[in-house]
Scaffold this motif. Sequence first.
Motif, PDB file in Angstrom:
ATOM      1  N   VAL A  19      37.321   3.572  45.617  1.00 35.67           N
ATOM      2  CA  VAL A  19      36.797   4.825  45.373  1.00 35.67           C
ATOM      3  C   VAL A  19      35.511   5.087  45.068  1.00 35.67           C
ATOM      4  O   VAL A  19      36.015   4.897  43.567  1.00 35.67           O
ATOM      5  N   ASN A  23      34.683  10.595  43.294  1.00 34.90           N
ATOM      6  CA  ASN A  23      36.226  11.090  43.797  1.00 34.90           C
ATOM      7  C   ASN A  23      37.122  10.748  43.155  1.00 34.90           C
ATOM      8  O   ASN A  23      38.187  11.173  42.531  1.00 34.90           O
ATOM      9  N   TYR A  26      37.397  13.208  40.689  1.00 29.68           N
ATOM     10  CA  TYR A  26      37.972  15.260  41.109  1.00 29.68           C
ATOM     11  C   TYR A  26      39.178  14.854  41.106  1.00 29.68           C
ATOM     12  O   TYR A  26      40.246  16.144  40.970  1.00 29.68           O
ATOM     13  N   TYR A  27      39.459  13.730  42.027  1.00 28.48           N
ATOM     14  CA  TYR A  27      40.959  13.766  41.909  1.00 28.48           C
ATOM     15  C   TYR A  27      42.045  13.725  40.043  1.00 28.48           C
ATOM     16  O   TYR A  27      42.460  14.438  40.293  1.00 28.48           O
ATOM     17  N   ARG A  58      43.314   6.161  48.746  1.00 26.16           N
ATOM     18  CA  ARG A  58      42.773   6.075  49.550  1.00 26.16           C
ATOM     19  C   ARG A  58      43.048   5.508  49.922  1.00 26.16           C
ATOM     20  O   ARG A  58      42.477   6.026  52.018  1.00 26.16           O
ATOM     21  N   ARG A  61      44.421   9.232  52.088  1.00 29.79           N
ATOM     22  CA  ARG A  61      43.648   9.704  52.732  1.00 29.79           C
ATOM     23  C   ARG A  61      42.593   9.462  53.121  1.00 29.79           C
ATOM     24  O   ARG A  61      42.925   9.661  54.763  1.00 29.79           O
TER      25      ARG A  61
END
Length: 154
Positions: A19, A23, A26-27, A58, A61
């Motif tokens: 990741v 990100n 962001y997470y 991950r 997603r």
Amino acid sequence: MNATPAMHRIGSAARLSGVSAANIRYYEKEGLLPPGLRMDNSYRLYGPDDVHRLRFIRLCRAMDMSLQEVRTLLALDLTRKADCEAARDTLDEHLAHVRSRLAELQALESDLMALRNRCDGSDGHCRIIEALHARADAGALPSTPAAAGVRRHV
């Protein structure tokens, strides 16, 4: 003697989890990952559980799950029957979305194939470009929910 779990700065956690650092931030912002511990120099530190959680996110997603679906699954417990049912319900809803998207893509494929079949390259002008211009003049878009302004799943 207790071994201290390895702690990783964000770049290392990114490499281990697959990741990106952006990100990961962001997470954290979205509440999918607890904020990393901070060292005196403000570097974020992540432990093995954080790296596992990032891999889990991950994976979900990569299966096109929404952030809300991932959030739901992360909140569930492996040993509770009710949580198993909630996980199953989440996947059933996601499957319904995937099936809907497949139908949209099949309709798009048919539309593209029909467009492609308009021209074999032997005419003096391209029937594909002609058809696209005609559609543009008519304001016509493919008849999919996405084209009609329906929000995408992710």
